[in-house]
Write an enzyme that holds these catalytic residues in place. Sequence first.
Site, PDB file in Angstrom:
ATOM      1  N   GLY A   1       0.782  -1.232   0.000  1.00 47.41           N
ATOM      2  CA  GLY A   1       0.000   0.000   0.000  1.00 47.41           C
ATOM      3  C   GLY A   1       0.810   1.276   0.000  1.00 47.41           C
TER       4      GLY A   1
ATOM      5  CD  GLU B   1       1.264  -8.957   2.224  1.00 46.57           C
ATOM      6  OE1 GLU B   1       0.268  -8.317   1.821  1.00 46.57           O
ATOM      7  OE2 GLU B   1       1.171  -9.916   3.002  1.00 46.57           O
ATOM      8  N   PRO B   2       4.789  -4.983  -0.989  1.00 44.12           N
ATOM      9  CG  PRO B   2       6.903  -4.238  -1.639  1.00 44.12           C
ATOM     10  CD  PRO B   2       6.209  -5.203  -0.715  1.00 44.12           C
ATOM     11  N   GLY B   3       3.323  -3.701  -3.968  1.00 44.11           N
ATOM     12  CA  GLY B   3       3.061  -3.958  -5.378  1.00 44.11           C
ATOM     13  C   GLY B   3       3.392  -2.694  -6.144  1.00 44.11           C
TER      14      GLY B   3
ATOM     15  NE  ARG C   1      -4.612   2.574 -10.128  1.00 42.46           N
ATOM     16  CZ  ARG C   1      -4.548   3.812  -9.701  1.00 42.46           C
ATOM     17  NH1 ARG C   1      -4.132   4.759 -10.496  1.00 42.46           N
ATOM     18  NH2 ARG C   1      -4.875   4.100  -8.467  1.00 42.46           N
TER      19      ARG C   1
ATOM     20  CE1 TYR D   1      -9.853   0.337  -7.364  1.00 41.05           C
ATOM     21  CE2 TYR D   1      -8.791   0.368  -9.520  1.00 41.05           C
ATOM     22  CZ  TYR D   1      -9.325  -0.330  -8.461  1.00 41.05           C
ATOM     23  OH  TYR D   1      -9.335  -1.692  -8.482  1.00 41.05           O
TER      24      TYR D   1
ATOM     25  CB  CYS E   1     -19.497   1.898 -26.701  1.00 45.02           C
ATOM     26  SG  CYS E   1     -18.932   1.988 -28.397  1.00 45.02           S
ATOM     27  CD  GLU E   2     -19.334   1.148 -20.335  1.00 49.00           C
ATOM     28  OE1 GLU E   2     -19.835   1.922 -19.500  1.00 49.00           O
ATOM     29  OE2 GLU E   2     -19.589  -0.056 -20.410  1.00 49.00           O
TER      30      GLU E   2
HETATM   31  N1  LLP Z   1      -1.136  -6.982   0.108  1.00 53.22           N
HETATM   32  C1  LLP Z   1      -2.461  -7.185   0.025  1.00 53.22           C
HETATM   33  C2  LLP Z   1      -3.097  -8.119   0.952  1.00 53.22           C
HETATM   34  C3  LLP Z   1      -3.221  -6.493  -0.934  1.00 53.22           C
HETATM   35  O1  LLP Z   1      -4.535  -6.697  -0.994  1.00 53.22           O
HETATM   36  C4  LLP Z   1      -2.587  -5.587  -1.809  1.00 53.22           C
HETATM   37  C5  LLP Z   1      -3.351  -4.848  -2.808  1.00 53.22           C
HETATM   38  C6  LLP Z   1      -1.193  -5.415  -1.700  1.00 53.22           C
HETATM   39  C7  LLP Z   1      -0.503  -6.127  -0.722  1.00 53.22           C
HETATM   40  C8  LLP Z   1      -0.422  -4.497  -2.603  1.00 53.22           C
HETATM   41  O2  LLP Z   1      -0.830  -3.184  -2.511  1.00 53.22           O
HETATM   42  P1  LLP Z   1       0.047  -2.045  -3.230  1.00 53.22           P
HETATM   43  O3  LLP Z   1       1.398  -2.057  -2.572  1.00 53.22           O
HETATM   44  O4  LLP Z   1       0.152  -2.376  -4.661  1.00 53.22           O
HETATM   45  O5  LLP Z   1      -0.689  -0.797  -2.995  1.00 53.22           O
HETATM   46  N2  LLP Z   1      -6.456  -1.899  -8.236  1.00 53.22           N
HETATM   47  C9  LLP Z   1      -6.253  -0.835  -7.262  1.00 53.22           C
HETATM   48  C10 LLP Z   1      -5.360  -1.295  -6.131  1.00 53.22           C
HETATM   49  C11 LLP Z   1      -5.897  -2.506  -5.455  1.00 53.22           C
HETATM   50  C12 LLP Z   1      -4.996  -3.035  -4.395  1.00 53.22           C
HETATM   51  C13 LLP Z   1      -5.443  -4.402  -3.962  1.00 53.22           C
HETATM   52  N3  LLP Z   1      -4.612  -4.972  -2.962  1.00 53.22           N
HETATM   53  C14 LLP Z   1      -5.667   0.383  -7.952  1.00 53.22           C
HETATM   54  O6  LLP Z   1      -5.457   0.340  -9.163  1.00 53.22           O
HETATM   55  O7  LLP Z   1      -5.461   1.410  -7.311  1.00 53.22           O
END
Ligand code: LLP
Length: 438
Positions: free
Chosen positions: A262, A296-298, A335, A339, A366-367
Amino acid sequence: MAESPPLRRVGGVLHCGSHGLDELAQTHGTPLYVYCADRIMDRLETLREAFADLENGLRPAPAAGAARPDPAPGFLVAYSVKANPNLAVLELLARAGAGADIVSGGELYRARRAGVPAGRIVFTGVGKSRDELRQGIEAGIMSFHVESAQELDALGALAAGMGAVAPVAVRVNPDVHSPTHEFTSTGHANAKFGVSPDEAHALYRRVAEHRALRAVGVDVHIGSQIRDPAPFLRALGVVLRVENRARRELGVDLRYVDLGGGFGISDGAGGGLDVRALGGAVVARLRGRGLSLVLEPGRFLVGDAGVLIASVLYVKDSGGKTFVVTDAGMTELIRPSHYGGVHEVSLVREDGRAPVKRVDIVGPVCEQGDFLARDRRLPLPNPGALLCVHQAGAYGFAMASNYNSRPRPAEVLVRGDSVALARRREDYDDLVRGETDD
Ligand code: LLP
């Protein structure tokens, strides 16, 4: 900001490393996702530096060959696969020693195929099916992040039936509010995620009494694209109290705290999270507790390492507005419409001559909700010009769809001088694969 990292403008053209985005678009067509490997590696390094003090202060990784499940090392970055699950991206991170945070059997499959060791995989999610739990047990993953009493029972029964011991971390809902979009805020009490601190305690009691379960950690994840360290520290406080109580009252010896992901990045709406400040504060709180840390960074790792290149199809004035219609839209990047995501947008080639206008950048779907950016100041492009949509490396292609029967775009990974086609563009055969027409 037309030059947000990792891109540079050379001769008026945006480049990723030594490659012009115009050249990449020419070779691979548009819409096109471009990922810069060096930036992903830099971000991993930034995170490791921010938490560097941990390696000394935390329980060291046990010797190789220790009994499964593999114990957590002192500090583990478990990349959140959902952000960008492309195998080339996963392989890059796996080679750099990252683990994986997965939420499905499909992500387990991808992570294992990319070479992520099972002992570095954590499995999160409110709705893991029994099949998925079984796959995780068979693979020997590091831990299941359990989110309900019934899931814990299912996991225990499965593990017992398989003659295995399943490693467990309870996901705590800390009732922390995080300033982000409501769809990506997961740590408040009425979110579907995790269990309350009291219920977590009850679950640790159940684990302690179960011969096929073993408590290894405690987990929390409060949401996504959070720019402020404070909610993370509040959540850490809650899970440390859970850990402390489980140790004192149940004699449960947890090895790690998982603080989730997050971590916010800089985008068109604001600056990113100060991970150094967060790292320093987390390290200070963990010192002397003998706990390892998992993150858990994404988005933090891949978000600004990726861009989406689109071609301008038409420009039109209508109802007092100027619309720039491109060949990419909500099917490629959902996004902005889903969001309220604010991605910076710039021209791939700028010569400083076009008049700057306020425009809506919209897709062909078409939205009416199909847009990439609204009310954005942009040098007015001509048809055929290329646009670069920044900060698209996370939840971009991952959430792309075939809506309107649009083939999904190609993805390329730029590393140094080399460009690898990470996923070929889909064709019409891909669209109907698996369908029956007789
Ligand atoms: N760990 C868990 C349990 C999660 O559910 C998530 C994201 C992450 C880690 C990684 O979060 P990050 O570091 O990427 O913020 N589709 C949305 C974001 C959804 C996130 C879902 N969970 C967007 O495009 O903003």
